[in-house]
Structures are given as structure tokens and as C-alpha cells.
Scaffold this motif. Sequence first.
Motif, PDB file in Angstrom:
ATOM      1  N   ASN A 102       0.856  -1.178   0.000  1.00 27.48           N
ATOM      2  CA  ASN A 102       0.000   0.000   0.000  1.00 27.48           C
ATOM      3  C   ASN A 102       0.899   1.237   0.000  1.00 27.48           C
ATOM      4  O   ASN A 102       1.400   1.648   1.043  1.00 27.48           O
ATOM      5  N   ALA A 104      -0.031   4.184  -0.541  1.00 29.46           N
ATOM      6  CA  ALA A 104      -0.738   5.355  -0.023  1.00 29.46           C
ATOM      7  C   ALA A 104      -0.292   5.672   1.401  1.00 29.46           C
ATOM      8  O   ALA A 104      -0.291   6.826   1.813  1.00 29.46           O
ATOM      9  N   ARG A 107       2.662   7.976   1.320  1.00 34.78           N
ATOM     10  CA  ARG A 107       2.408   9.138   0.455  1.00 34.78           C
ATOM     11  C   ARG A 107       3.449  10.227   0.719  1.00 34.78           C
ATOM     12  O   ARG A 107       3.690  10.573   1.866  1.00 34.78           O
ATOM     13  N   GLU A 139       5.887   1.108 -10.528  1.00 34.43           N
ATOM     14  CA  GLU A 139       4.751   1.573  -9.740  1.00 34.43           C
ATOM     15  C   GLU A 139       4.692   3.103  -9.633  1.00 34.43           C
ATOM     16  O   GLU A 139       3.727   3.653  -9.105  1.00 34.43           O
ATOM     17  N   SER A 142       1.505   4.941 -11.176  1.00 28.18           N
ATOM     18  CA  SER A 142       0.243   4.824 -10.422  1.00 28.18           C
ATOM     19  C   SER A 142       0.306   5.581  -9.111  1.00 28.18           C
ATOM     20  O   SER A 142      -0.690   6.169  -8.673  1.00 28.18           O
ATOM     21  N   CYS A 143       1.464   5.615  -8.484  1.00 25.46           N
ATOM     22  CA  CYS A 143       1.606   6.393  -7.230  1.00 25.46           C
ATOM     23  C   CYS A 143       1.517   7.892  -7.499  1.00 25.46           C
ATOM     24  O   CYS A 143       0.881   8.615  -6.734  1.00 25.46           O
ATOM     25  N   SER A 145      -0.019   9.318  -9.999  1.00 25.17           N
ATOM     26  CA  SER A 145      -1.375   9.712 -10.416  1.00 25.17           C
ATOM     27  C   SER A 145      -2.304   9.814  -9.205  1.00 25.17           C
ATOM     28  O   SER A 145      -3.276  10.565  -9.233  1.00 25.17           O
ATOM     29  N   SER A 146      -2.032   9.089  -8.162  1.00 25.55           N
ATOM     30  CA  SER A 146      -2.895   9.155  -6.969  1.00 25.55           C
ATOM     31  C   SER A 146      -2.703  10.471  -6.211  1.00 25.55           C
ATOM     32  O   SER A 146      -3.521  10.811  -5.368  1.00 25.55           O
ATOM     33  N   LEU A 147      -1.607  11.177  -6.487  1.00 24.93           N
ATOM     34  CA  LEU A 147      -1.357  12.441  -5.812  1.00 24.93           C
ATOM     35  C   LEU A 147      -2.120  13.592  -6.452  1.00 24.93           C
ATOM     36  O   LEU A 147      -2.303  14.622  -5.824  1.00 24.93           O
ATOM     37  N   TRP A 148      -2.546  13.453  -7.671  1.00 20.62           N
ATOM     38  CA  TRP A 148      -3.186  14.577  -8.380  1.00 20.62           C
ATOM     39  C   TRP A 148      -4.662  14.569  -8.203  1.00 20.62           C
ATOM     40  O   TRP A 148      -5.448  13.795  -8.169  1.00 20.62           O
TER      41      TRP A 148
END
Length: 148
Positions: A102, A104, A107, A139, A142-143, A145-148
Motif C-alpha cells: 500500500n 498510499a 504518500r 509503480e 500509479s503512485c 497519479s494518486s497524488l493529483w
Amino acid sequence: MSELDLYAKYLDLGARLGRSGEDLAEWVEDKVRQGMERSDRQIERERKREEMELQRQREEREMQKEESQRQLELRRLELEAETKRIELGSKHHTDGAGPRPNYATQRPKIPSLNDSSQVDLYLERFERHATAFGWPETEWASCLSSLW
């Protein structure tokens, strides 16, 4: 059959065949000698057969022992490979086995990208963070893109 039993047997047989005297004695001696030689040969064959069987059993035990050792060595190598795979998987998380980490929870603490002119700085910070946490490059997208 003992030698004495053979003498008695052949003496009786020779007498019934009509032999007597010196002829009977020579015939009995010859038959007893042949019977004893035959018995000796049979004993020797049995002894050799037993020796061969013992040798076969020793060789079979040795083969089983070698097979056991090969199996143990193979299992040891499999365990070693599995351990290395797990170590590499936990280090890089690219083996595809087991639960996916994970990211996230790790982060990065970088400010949001508000000014599009600072994209290079933003990506550089992200790369440093991802490298520090040992994230596999596969990875990163994908990591990110999760921040935007």
C-alpha cells in the motif's frame, strides 16, 4: 546329507545293483566323492547367491541414501530460492506474488502542483521520495497519479 549317510545310501544301492567287494568299495567311494563335490558346489553357489543379495541390498541402500541426499539438497535449494524471492519481493515489490504494498501509507509529503511551470521540481521531489522508500519504478506512475 552327511558323508556317513552317503556311504550308507550308496553301499545299499551298490549291493542291490550286484556290486561286491573291491568293486563295490570303489564305486561307493566314487559316488560319495561326487556327492560331496556336488554338495560343496551347491553350498558355494548358495554362498555366492547370498553375497550377491547382500551386495545388491547394500547398493540399494546406498542409492536410496544418495537419492535422499539429492532430495534434501533440492529442497534446500528450493527454500533458498524462495527465501531470496521473498527478500527481493519485499525489497522491490515486483514479483507479483502476495499482497500488493500500500503505497498510499507512504504518500510523499510534497506540496500539490499548483504552478505548471514547476513540473520538473515536483517530479524530482517525487522521484527522490519513491527512491528513498524503495518503490519499483514500474509503480511510480500509479503512485504519482494518486497524488493529483
